[in-house]
Design a protein around this motif. Sequence first.
Motif, mmCIF file in Angstrom:
data_model
loop_
_atom_site.group_PDB
_atom_site.id
_atom_site.type_symbol
_atom_site.label_atom_id
_atom_site.label_comp_id
_atom_site.label_asym_id
_atom_site.label_seq_id
_atom_site.Cartn_x
_atom_site.Cartn_y
_atom_site.Cartn_z
ATOM 1 N N THR A 634 38.349 44.784 45.011
ATOM 2 C CA THR A 634 37.629 44.682 43.743
ATOM 3 C C THR A 634 36.446 45.637 43.650
ATOM 4 O O THR A 634 36.014 46.004 42.544
ATOM 5 N N ARG A 642 39.531 47.844 37.934
ATOM 6 C CA ARG A 642 38.760 46.769 38.542
ATOM 7 C C ARG A 642 39.056 45.411 37.895
ATOM 8 O O ARG A 642 39.230 44.406 38.593
ATOM 9 N N ALA A 643 39.132 45.365 36.558
ATOM 10 C CA ALA A 643 39.393 44.084 35.891
ATOM 11 C C ALA A 643 40.754 43.536 36.286
ATOM 12 O O ALA A 643 40.913 42.331 36.570
ATOM 13 N N TYR A 646 40.560 42.112 39.748
ATOM 14 C CA TYR A 646 39.906 40.793 39.769
ATOM 15 C C TYR A 646 40.874 39.702 39.311
ATOM 16 O O TYR A 646 40.923 38.608 39.888
ATOM 17 N N ARG A 647 41.650 39.970 38.272
ATOM 18 C CA ARG A 647 42.613 38.959 37.806
ATOM 19 C C ARG A 647 43.655 38.663 38.880
ATOM 20 O O ARG A 647 44.055 37.503 39.082
ATOM 21 N N TYR A 666 35.101 34.404 39.520
ATOM 22 C CA TYR A 666 34.842 34.604 38.093
ATOM 23 C C TYR A 666 33.395 35.029 37.858
ATOM 24 O O TYR A 666 33.114 35.967 37.084
ATOM 25 N N ALA A 669 32.788 38.583 38.989
ATOM 26 C CA ALA A 669 33.464 39.515 38.098
ATOM 27 C C ALA A 669 32.697 39.696 36.800
ATOM 28 O O ALA A 669 32.545 40.812 36.285
ATOM 29 N N LEU A 673 31.698 43.499 35.711
ATOM 30 C CA LEU A 673 32.627 44.148 34.783
ATOM 31 C C LEU A 673 31.927 44.529 33.481
ATOM 32 O O LEU A 673 30.904 43.938 33.113
ATOM 33 N N CYS A 678 34.346 41.404 30.341
ATOM 34 C CA CYS A 678 33.637 40.134 30.554
ATOM 35 C C CYS A 678 34.038 39.101 29.500
ATOM 36 O O CYS A 678 34.231 37.917 29.791
ATOM 37 N N LEU A 681 37.416 37.788 30.345
ATOM 38 C CA LEU A 681 37.368 36.979 31.560
ATOM 39 C C LEU A 681 36.687 35.641 31.290
ATOM 40 O O LEU A 681 37.053 34.604 31.883
#
Length: 790
Positions: A634, A642-643, A646-647, A666, A669, A673, A678, A681
């Motif tokens: 990450t 990157r997003a 993270y998922r 979360y 992130a 992000l 954001c 997310l």
Amino acid sequence: MPDTSLSSAALSTKLDIYLISESDIAYEQDVLRYPHTLGPWLKYIEHKSESAIHERVFVLERASRDLGRSYKVWKLYLDLRMQHLQGINPAKYEDEYRKVNECFERALMMLSTMPRLWLDYLHFLMKQCCITETRRAFDRALRALPITQHDRIWPLYLEFARSVKGPTAIKIYERYLQYRPQDREDFIELLVELDYHAEAAEQYLRLLNAPKFVSKNGKSQFQIWTELTDLLVHFARNIKEHYRRSPSSRQIDTEKIIRSGIEKFSDQRGKLWVNLAMYKIALGDYEGARDVFDEGITTVMTVRDFVLVFDAYVEFEESVISQLMELAGSDKASEQVDAELDVRMMMFEHLMDRRPFLVNDVMLRQNPNNVLEWEKRVGLWGNNAKQVVETYTDAIATINPKKAAVGQLYQLFANYAKYYEKAGDLRQARIVFERGLNVPFKSANELADLYIEYAEMLLRAEEFDSAVALIAKATKGPKRSTVDFFDESIAPQQRLHKSMKLWSFYVDLVESVGTVDDTRAVYDRIFELKIATPLTVVNYANFLEENKYFEESFKIYERGVEQFGYPVAFELWNLYLTKAMKRKLNVERLRDLFEQALENCPPEFAKALFLLYGELEETRGLAKNAMVVYERATSRVAEKDRAEMYRFYIKKTATIYGLPATRPIYERAIEVLPDGECRLLCEDFADMERKLGEIERARGVYVHGSQFADPRLHPKYWEKWHEFEVMNGDEETFKEMLRIKRAVTAQYNTDINFIAAQTVARKPEGEIAEVKAASPPGDDPMEQLAYVEE
């Protein structure tokens, strides 16, 4: 009172007393008293302006005698006499015109430097049928007037010359050219108009021989030259007849003139060759015309000129054949006519058959180093073995290897050798190839291609050992070669051992007919020369893998990633790690390989390697290690990945450890992000908390994410929150949501940067949802409250 007894006025008074009326007495007394004064005479003339013509002439004649040098008096007198003869036939009333001529002569005796009087006299003479007298008057005017005023006489003189034509006009123009030599073009037009074509040609030559001449009509030297040649061609018979009548005059050599133009104007050779041939045709020299056409089509340098000359040649031959056919079909037909017709038809067919060869000759004259045109010439000869071999020989002898820009020179040698190969003469084909191997080609790649063609011929002949020996000889070089393959200053033969194209062929050849050790030796030599490509690394590794040398294949990958940096190394690492995992190497060794791959890996390539690394830990290691790998990913992957990373990390964590374990991920992130990611997310985070029954935590997430969601651009975020409050909230929480929504809207309305971005990125109408429809609220109390608040 002055004595006037001897004056002309007194004499006239005694002789013509009957022309004087009582009203004239006062004026007569004035002119008798002052006979040489202009004022009394002008008053007298004005007084008689309405009188009869003879009375006015009587007064003006007396005035001109007493005031002989008065331009004004003479002008009035001569204008009156000319006006009186206006519209009267000069041939019928010749005597009247002659009287006026005498008046002009008397006036010009006294006022010879007055150009206006000369012009009036000359205009008056041009109305009469007296050419010689008029010409002499023009000559006298030019002699009497200063040269600065000749430009007033010459236009009228030239007009007179064009009206009389003949030798007189030519002589006048010759004199005029001494005054204005820059008007020689007008003289040429006159000569052509009068059918003096030989003289016109001589004047053209004078223009061309005058280096400082500048055409007043803006014509270039070539245009003048073209006009001259057109004149010489179109009127060839007239010019020849002129020189026959005048053998002493200097004759113009038309052929020499046109040939000099062919040498001088290289871009117009086609037209000039046609002109020369037309000149021969105009003189009836048909054989000479054919010789000119043949010379033209074999010497022109451009296809345009060739087409021009060839088409004219064909048209000429067709006209001759048509005349012979008409003659053969008439009563005057004879065996001689039929024989000549047969000869002409045969020559015409031969000419048409030669056309492709002649066009090819033109292209080769333009560029003798054009390989493609030499190949076309070979194709034109078809099955004519003698001419094909001769053409190949001429091409090899003519082409400069360093200037062969159109086509590949090695292909010429290869095709030459293949010609002998098809004929079954391998010995001669070898000779051709051996000769080509010593040619200093423009590039080393051409030499490599020739070696490959040579080897392929040997393979077709099933001489496998000879083919391998040939390529081994070609690739032989020093143990530690420092030669730069791209250094054009070094001969191609000295750089050939670093040709990757040749080494690739060598590898394939040895792999097909040699042993594994031989193939490995070739691959190792490629690595020693430092010319290996990523494809070479992959091919070598695959070869070793196919032959069960797995560890050696991994070593090749390691040599490859050491030699090539990123981004090439990424593809090699990807293959290497995939194959290593497939071989199920020791986990610790695999982890070490992954760490080596990730050590200097750029962020844009790290994602795939981390996912592969995580897969290894999940399948053969510990889940905790896999999570550590994903967590590292990450922060190491590129910003755009990157997003997504993270998922993926959150998904894996939820699968292994459950949903509560994803909270810190979360939160981290959301901190790192960008705003857009954001917001999305936060939606996922809130859904997760709602599933866990953490309503307050979910509401807190929605509140935190609201700062990234403009209600006008991201209505879905607020719709989800709205649904959440309807399902799980109360009146206070719903009001708080609406308050936050208004606050966020106001915040974005005052954010200058956001307003600019919103203007640029505005969506089409219909894509941005309205905050609330303008319809009446339903039965749901929450909806009614929202309607009232808004």
